[in-house]
Design a protein around this motif. Sequence first.
Motif, PDB file in Angstrom:
ATOM      1  N   ARG A 213     -50.940 -31.180 -11.583  1.00  0.00           N
ATOM      2  CA  ARG A 213     -50.960 -32.468 -10.887  1.00  0.00           C
ATOM      3  C   ARG A 213     -51.329 -32.228  -9.418  1.00  0.00           C
ATOM      4  O   ARG A 213     -50.706 -31.425  -8.730  1.00  0.00           O
ATOM      5  CB  ARG A 213     -49.593 -33.147 -10.985  1.00  0.00           C
ATOM      6  CG  ARG A 213     -49.605 -34.588 -10.524  1.00  0.00           C
ATOM      7  CD  ARG A 213     -48.306 -35.301 -10.841  1.00  0.00           C
ATOM      8  NE  ARG A 213     -47.191 -34.813 -10.055  1.00  0.00           N
ATOM      9  CZ  ARG A 213     -46.040 -35.473  -9.931  1.00  0.00           C
ATOM     10  NH1 ARG A 213     -45.855 -36.612 -10.572  1.00  0.00           N
ATOM     11  NH2 ARG A 213     -45.069 -34.982  -9.201  1.00  0.00           N
ATOM     12  N   VAL A 214     -52.342 -32.926  -8.949  1.00  0.00           N
ATOM     13  CA  VAL A 214     -52.870 -32.688  -7.603  1.00  0.00           C
ATOM     14  C   VAL A 214     -52.816 -33.996  -6.815  1.00  0.00           C
ATOM     15  O   VAL A 214     -53.762 -34.784  -6.812  1.00  0.00           O
ATOM     16  CB  VAL A 214     -54.313 -32.130  -7.652  1.00  0.00           C
ATOM     17  CG1 VAL A 214     -54.795 -31.787  -6.253  1.00  0.00           C
ATOM     18  CG2 VAL A 214     -54.371 -30.890  -8.542  1.00  0.00           C
ATOM     19  N   ALA A 229     -55.835 -19.512   7.013  1.00  0.00           N
ATOM     20  CA  ALA A 229     -55.256 -18.166   7.024  1.00  0.00           C
ATOM     21  C   ALA A 229     -56.120 -17.156   6.278  1.00  0.00           C
ATOM     22  O   ALA A 229     -55.855 -15.955   6.322  1.00  0.00           O
ATOM     23  CB  ALA A 229     -53.855 -18.194   6.418  1.00  0.00           C
ATOM     24  N   GLY A 230     -57.158 -17.652   5.562  1.00  0.00           N
ATOM     25  CA  GLY A 230     -58.050 -16.756   4.827  1.00  0.00           C
ATOM     26  C   GLY A 230     -57.974 -16.885   3.324  1.00  0.00           C
ATOM     27  O   GLY A 230     -58.612 -16.124   2.599  1.00  0.00           O
ATOM     28  N   GLY A 231     -57.207 -17.841   2.830  1.00  0.00           N
ATOM     29  CA  GLY A 231     -57.018 -17.986   1.403  1.00  0.00           C
ATOM     30  C   GLY A 231     -58.028 -18.892   0.731  1.00  0.00           C
ATOM     31  O   GLY A 231     -58.919 -19.455   1.371  1.00  0.00           O
ATOM     32  N   ALA A 232     -57.875 -19.039  -0.580  1.00  0.00           N
ATOM     33  CA  ALA A 232     -58.772 -19.852  -1.395  1.00  0.00           C
ATOM     34  C   ALA A 232     -57.981 -20.980  -2.042  1.00  0.00           C
ATOM     35  O   ALA A 232     -56.885 -20.763  -2.576  1.00  0.00           O
ATOM     36  CB  ALA A 232     -59.433 -19.000  -2.475  1.00  0.00           C
ATOM     37  N   VAL A 233     -58.540 -22.197  -2.003  1.00  0.00           N
ATOM     38  CA  VAL A 233     -57.926 -23.376  -2.624  1.00  0.00           C
ATOM     39  C   VAL A 233     -59.020 -24.083  -3.400  1.00  0.00           C
ATOM     40  O   VAL A 233     -59.844 -24.802  -2.840  1.00  0.00           O
ATOM     41  CB  VAL A 233     -57.318 -24.320  -1.567  1.00  0.00           C
ATOM     42  CG1 VAL A 233     -56.654 -25.517  -2.244  1.00  0.00           C
ATOM     43  CG2 VAL A 233     -56.318 -23.593  -0.682  1.00  0.00           C
ATOM     44  N   LEU A 234     -59.051 -23.875  -4.721  1.00  0.00           N
ATOM     45  CA  LEU A 234     -60.130 -24.387  -5.555  1.00  0.00           C
ATOM     46  C   LEU A 234     -59.572 -24.935  -6.865  1.00  0.00           C
ATOM     47  O   LEU A 234     -58.566 -24.438  -7.380  1.00  0.00           O
ATOM     48  CB  LEU A 234     -61.139 -23.277  -5.877  1.00  0.00           C
ATOM     49  CG  LEU A 234     -61.836 -22.598  -4.693  1.00  0.00           C
ATOM     50  CD1 LEU A 234     -62.558 -21.344  -5.165  1.00  0.00           C
ATOM     51  CD2 LEU A 234     -62.807 -23.561  -4.025  1.00  0.00           C
ATOM     52  N   HIS A 235     -60.258 -25.955  -7.396  1.00  0.00           N
ATOM     53  CA  HIS A 235     -59.916 -26.425  -8.727  1.00  0.00           C
ATOM     54  C   HIS A 235     -60.224 -25.323  -9.739  1.00  0.00           C
ATOM     55  O   HIS A 235     -60.952 -24.363  -9.454  1.00  0.00           O
ATOM     56  CB  HIS A 235     -60.703 -27.690  -9.061  1.00  0.00           C
ATOM     57  CG  HIS A 235     -60.269 -28.881  -8.247  1.00  0.00           C
ATOM     58  ND1 HIS A 235     -59.047 -29.486  -8.427  1.00  0.00           N
ATOM     59  CD2 HIS A 235     -60.892 -29.570  -7.255  1.00  0.00           C
ATOM     60  CE1 HIS A 235     -58.936 -30.493  -7.582  1.00  0.00           C
ATOM     61  NE2 HIS A 235     -60.035 -30.575  -6.860  1.00  0.00           N
ATOM     62  N   LEU A 250     -55.339 -26.918 -10.047  1.00  0.00           N
ATOM     63  CA  LEU A 250     -55.630 -26.302  -8.759  1.00  0.00           C
ATOM     64  C   LEU A 250     -55.048 -24.900  -8.752  1.00  0.00           C
ATOM     65  O   LEU A 250     -53.892 -24.696  -9.138  1.00  0.00           O
ATOM     66  CB  LEU A 250     -55.027 -27.134  -7.622  1.00  0.00           C
ATOM     67  CG  LEU A 250     -55.498 -26.842  -6.201  1.00  0.00           C
ATOM     68  CD1 LEU A 250     -56.975 -27.227  -6.038  1.00  0.00           C
ATOM     69  CD2 LEU A 250     -54.657 -27.620  -5.193  1.00  0.00           C
ATOM     70  N   LEU A 251     -55.856 -23.943  -8.339  1.00  0.00           N
ATOM     71  CA  LEU A 251     -55.421 -22.556  -8.198  1.00  0.00           C
ATOM     72  C   LEU A 251     -55.577 -22.165  -6.742  1.00  0.00           C
ATOM     73  O   LEU A 251     -56.666 -22.301  -6.170  1.00  0.00           O
ATOM     74  CB  LEU A 251     -56.255 -21.637  -9.101  1.00  0.00           C
ATOM     75  CG  LEU A 251     -56.143 -20.121  -8.885  1.00  0.00           C
ATOM     76  CD1 LEU A 251     -54.714 -19.639  -9.038  1.00  0.00           C
ATOM     77  CD2 LEU A 251     -57.068 -19.385  -9.865  1.00  0.00           C
ATOM     78  N   ILE A 252     -54.497 -21.722  -6.121  1.00  0.00           N
ATOM     79  CA  ILE A 252     -54.556 -21.246  -4.752  1.00  0.00           C
ATOM     80  C   ILE A 252     -54.259 -19.755  -4.754  1.00  0.00           C
ATOM     81  O   ILE A 252     -53.470 -19.264  -5.567  1.00  0.00           O
ATOM     82  CB  ILE A 252     -53.576 -22.011  -3.830  1.00  0.00           C
ATOM     83  CG1 ILE A 252     -52.118 -21.673  -4.144  1.00  0.00           C
ATOM     84  CG2 ILE A 252     -53.808 -23.521  -3.965  1.00  0.00           C
ATOM     85  CD1 ILE A 252     -51.109 -22.253  -3.153  1.00  0.00           C
ATOM     86  N   ALA A 253     -54.918 -19.029  -3.861  1.00  0.00           N
ATOM     87  CA  ALA A 253     -54.760 -17.580  -3.848  1.00  0.00           C
ATOM     88  C   ALA A 253     -54.956 -17.035  -2.439  1.00  0.00           C
ATOM     89  O   ALA A 253     -55.531 -17.700  -1.574  1.00  0.00           O
ATOM     90  CB  ALA A 253     -55.755 -16.920  -4.805  1.00  0.00           C
ATOM     91  N   ALA A 254     -54.489 -15.824  -2.232  1.00  0.00           N
ATOM     92  CA  ALA A 254     -54.530 -15.207  -0.906  1.00  0.00           C
ATOM     93  C   ALA A 254     -55.951 -14.954  -0.431  1.00  0.00           C
ATOM     94  O   ALA A 254     -56.204 -14.916   0.777  1.00  0.00           O
ATOM     95  CB  ALA A 254     -53.737 -13.905  -0.911  1.00  0.00           C
ATOM     96  N   ASN A 255     -56.893 -14.780  -1.344  1.00  0.00           N
ATOM     97  CA  ASN A 255     -58.309 -14.662  -0.984  1.00  0.00           C
ATOM     98  C   ASN A 255     -59.147 -14.985  -2.214  1.00  0.00           C
ATOM     99  O   ASN A 255     -58.614 -15.173  -3.321  1.00  0.00           O
ATOM    100  CB  ASN A 255     -58.636 -13.272  -0.409  1.00  0.00           C
ATOM    101  CG  ASN A 255     -58.315 -12.137  -1.368  1.00  0.00           C
ATOM    102  OD1 ASN A 255     -58.768 -12.128  -2.505  1.00  0.00           O
ATOM    103  ND2 ASN A 255     -57.509 -11.179  -0.916  1.00  0.00           N
ATOM    104  N   HIS A 256     -60.450 -15.056  -2.025  1.00  0.00           N
ATOM    105  CA  HIS A 256     -61.319 -15.484  -3.127  1.00  0.00           C
ATOM    106  C   HIS A 256     -61.389 -14.449  -4.249  1.00  0.00           C
ATOM    107  O   HIS A 256     -61.523 -14.817  -5.428  1.00  0.00           O
ATOM    108  CB  HIS A 256     -62.726 -15.793  -2.598  1.00  0.00           C
ATOM    109  CG  HIS A 256     -62.813 -17.119  -1.912  1.00  0.00           C
ATOM    110  ND1 HIS A 256     -62.365 -17.324  -0.617  1.00  0.00           N
ATOM    111  CD2 HIS A 256     -63.258 -18.334  -2.353  1.00  0.00           C
ATOM    112  CE1 HIS A 256     -62.557 -18.595  -0.284  1.00  0.00           C
ATOM    113  NE2 HIS A 256     -63.084 -19.225  -1.315  1.00  0.00           N
ATOM    114  N   ASP A 257     -61.287 -13.163  -3.921  1.00  0.00           N
ATOM    115  CA  ASP A 257     -61.301 -12.153  -4.976  1.00  0.00           C
ATOM    116  C   ASP A 257     -60.070 -12.280  -5.870  1.00  0.00           C
ATOM    117  O   ASP A 257     -60.178 -12.202  -7.106  1.00  0.00           O
ATOM    118  CB  ASP A 257     -61.368 -10.753  -4.361  1.00  0.00           C
ATOM    119  CG  ASP A 257     -62.712 -10.456  -3.720  1.00  0.00           C
ATOM    120  OD1 ASP A 257     -63.713 -11.092  -4.106  1.00  0.00           O
ATOM    121  OD2 ASP A 257     -62.764  -9.598  -2.821  1.00  0.00           O
TER     122      ASP A 257
END
Length: 269
Positions: A213-214, A229-235, A250-257
């Motif tokens: 849920r977004v 801060a350098g992270g990734a926020v993408l569907h 939605l998946l959020i992560a510390a960086n794109h890799d």
Amino acid sequence: MRDDLIESVTDLVREVARTIVLPRWRRLNTGDVREKSPGDLVTVADQESERALTSGLTALLPGSTVVGEEAVAADPSVLDRLGGNGPVWVVDPVDGTNNFAAGKRPFAVMVALVRDGEPVAGWILDVPDDRMVVAEAGSGAYVDGLRLKTRSDDPAADALTGSISRTYFPDDLRAGIDANASRLGQVTGGHHCAGYEYPCVATDEQQFAVFWRVLPWDHAPGSLILREAGGAVLHLDGSAYRPESAERGLLIAANHDIWHTVRGTLLSP
């Protein structure tokens, strides 16, 4: 953006938390809590906090409007303001209301300023710990005045720690994710507070979080903070998150890799 606006909103959020939200914690009466929908609570603190923030924010920025969680619950057309041309404040008066109502932590007060559909500033206050995270587009993210930078490496999938908020996932997608989650290092069910999850990823307490849920008040502030801060926020399909987006997942992560590692692990056949 004016530096005094950043500071004024920071002060307003702290004041509302101190005078309205925190005094109600563990002191709610039966009549102070009700269900908006099954399992979705609202308290008198949510309502009073949103009224105070709405008044204060519009006074700080004349001509602005507000999209607040409780205002949208009362009138869903309020969401249409996100598609307008003027500045819009997105407000979550108490994020983690179920925790708050149960006398537990974490819970937060969150605000984002959106212009032309994009967050340009965000504030998250962890109320019990009085920890303030602030970001401005192009100027970085800060926790209590200290610059935030996410980790830049990509450890193996089995070394990653994160959370998956499973509640609203479709059954078939949930089943696939659950089957693959064991390939990651440590996966929890989350803290039921997006205002806690985003800073945790930014500070490397965990490396990812997954939501289905977004809603804009849950994600607009944290999305800017984590990206700055350098992270990734993408569907989940890799498309960019925008507060007005109705797309789920939605998946959020510390960086794109790390984002690609987690997505590839959880969504593999």
